[in-house]
Design a protein around this motif. Sequence first.
Motif: not given
Length: 199
Positions: A1-7, A180-182, A188-195
């Motif tokens: 899973t690739v997650i861009y940095n948030g801003v 889209k990357h705030d 939330k994306r990181v949390e989903k990966v951990y879940d």
Amino acid sequence: TVIYNGVNTNFYHPNLEIKYKKGSPQLLFVSVLRKYKKTSDLIYAMPKLLKKYPQAHLQIVGNGKDFDRLKKIIQEKNLEKSIEMTGRIDDDELRLRYASCDVYVSASTNEHCPVPTFEAMACGKPLVLSKLESHTEILDDSKAGLTFSFSDNDDLCEKIDKVFQDKINYGKNAIKFASKHDLEKFCKRVEKVYDDILS
């Protein structure tokens, strides 16, 4: 899973004061200054860019081992009026530097998911980036700018010209991508990966 940095789009956004604009096009690069960042390529491209845009100006934000060498090149090329090296600045000034530029540029030869590109896009700024795989991926997804060939001043100046001429459309795409990357969506994306891993 690739997650861009948030801003942080509440802090970096298009409606900031334009306080540091000193030329047209106003270019900006933000980084710790190391040789692999190839900041010198941006400096060497300025004389050619100035032939078409006599008011062009480059701001280099950051400090590092390469600072003194870059300063010396600027002096040797008599570019002190067209290039400013700010050193390290705080985030409140940084976001106004983004707001004041026309195009964010980077000639770096090694990046993964560079935070300044996302901060610049959140401020509605288009990008001209070296043809790294990571840069190409960001621009393919965002449609917020163009890549140029490594250490090719002609190509760099050409791409700056193209993006500057169409900066409004590129800027709109930049804002859409940043939204889209705030940070909230990033978390939330990181949390989903951990879940998913723990479930």
